[in-house]
Design a protein around this motif. Structure first.
Motif, short mmCIF file in Angstrom:
data_model
loop_
_atom_site.label_atom_id
_atom_site.label_comp_id
_atom_site.label_asym_id
_atom_site.label_seq_id
_atom_site.Cartn_x
_atom_site.Cartn_y
_atom_site.Cartn_z
N GLU A 93 0.45 2.78 -1.36
CA GLU A 93 0.90 3.03 0.00
C GLU A 93 1.18 4.51 0.17
O GLU A 93 1.86 5.12 -0.67
CB GLU A 93 2.18 2.23 0.29
CG GLU A 93 2.75 2.44 1.68
CD GLU A 93 4.05 1.68 1.90
OE1 GLU A 93 4.72 1.93 2.93
OE2 GLU A 93 4.41 0.86 1.04
N GLN A 94 0.69 5.08 1.25
CA GLN A 94 0.94 6.49 1.53
C GLN A 94 2.11 6.62 2.50
O GLN A 94 2.19 5.89 3.49
CB GLN A 94 -0.30 7.16 2.11
CG GLN A 94 -1.47 7.23 1.14
CD GLN A 94 -2.61 8.06 1.66
OE1 GLN A 94 -2.40 9.04 2.37
NE2 GLN A 94 -3.83 7.70 1.30
N SER A 95 3.00 7.54 2.21
CA SER A 95 4.18 7.72 3.04
C SER A 95 4.69 9.15 2.84
O SER A 95 3.91 10.06 2.56
CB SER A 95 5.25 6.68 2.67
OG SER A 95 6.37 6.79 3.52
N THR A 96 6.02 9.32 2.95
CA THR A 96 6.65 10.60 2.64
C THR A 96 7.82 10.35 1.69
O THR A 96 8.38 9.25 1.66
CB THR A 96 7.16 11.31 3.91
OG1 THR A 96 8.08 10.46 4.59
CG2 THR A 96 6.01 11.68 4.81
N ASP B 254 4.39 14.62 1.36
CA ASP B 254 3.49 13.47 1.43
C ASP B 254 3.51 12.78 0.08
O ASP B 254 3.54 13.43 -0.96
CB ASP B 254 2.07 13.93 1.76
CG ASP B 254 1.94 14.48 3.17
OD1 ASP B 254 2.76 14.09 4.04
OD2 ASP B 254 1.04 15.31 3.40
#
Length: 215
Positions: free
Chosen positions: A165-168, A178
């Motif tokens: 999962e990409q997020s911050t 990021d």
């Protein structure tokens, strides 16, 4: 010249030769002893392996002591980072997998202080990471400085990313980055009861990827 004088000179000559040999031997012994006493002591940071290679500018290393799985992943990462256009998603995946492989492949580690995964850890968190690993996962790893360890230790022989999962991710007093959250699963050549799954969070700082958390 009398025979007695000749004998005396011959005797003196022998004494000089014997004395010289004694001096040479003593100097040799002192030299060996001095080297043994003064040579640098090995620490956990002392290089131990040969044929070490690195990806220039990234501080990621591999050598003959690393497992085959680790070296295979290293070559994939190296090819990506040296390409004309870096795939940063793949870069993050490689970092997550190589971090786990190196951390849990303990058989090739010299002692509890020879911590795996350090090439990938966020620099500001490296000291805490080392302390945590030596106090937990590596706590009972026996010393193998003389290559005589009989202790059974794990080698990761396969690994996969189950989900991502990409997020911050925010680092206190530093900033927000990021990030990628990876769920991973791995197996060993022999099962000694070590972890077989976990979560790794990787952040991107400019053109570099770092592990900032492992759960």
């Amino acid at each position: 010249m009398s025979k007695n004088v000749k004998d005396k000179k011959g005797s003196n000559k022998k004494k000089v030769i014997i004395f010289s040999l004694v001096i040479i031997i003593v100097i040799g012994i002192i030299g060996v002893a001095s080297y043994a006493l003064l040579k640098p002591e090995e620490t956990e940071d002392t290089p131990k392996n040969v044929n070490e290679v690195t990806i220039d500018g990234y501080g990621i290393y591999a050598d003959d002591n690393d497992s085959e799985l680790y070296r295979d992943e290293y070559e994939k990462l190296r090819e990506n980072l040296l390409s004309d256009e870096i795939d940063y998603d793949e870069y993050a995946r490689s970092v997550a997998k190589m971090f786990i492989i190196d951390l849990y492949t303990i058989k090739n580690k010299t002692n509890k202080y020879d911590v795996g995964g350090v090439d990938f850890v966020w620099p500001d968190g490296l000291e805490n990471y080392r302390t945590n690993v030596t106090d937990t996962i590596y706590k009972y790893v026996e010393d193998n400085s003389n290559n005589d360890r009989d202790q059974q230790l794990p080698v990761v022989n396969s690994i996969e990313i189950v989900s991502e999962e990409q997020s911050t991710f925010e680092i206190d007093d530093v900033g927000e980055y990021d990030s990628y959250t990876f769920e991973l699963s791995w197996t060993y050549s022999n099962d000694y009861g070590y972890d077989t799954e976990g979560e790794v969070i990787v952040i991107r700082d400019n053109d570099r990827m770092y592990v900032v958390e492992k759960n």
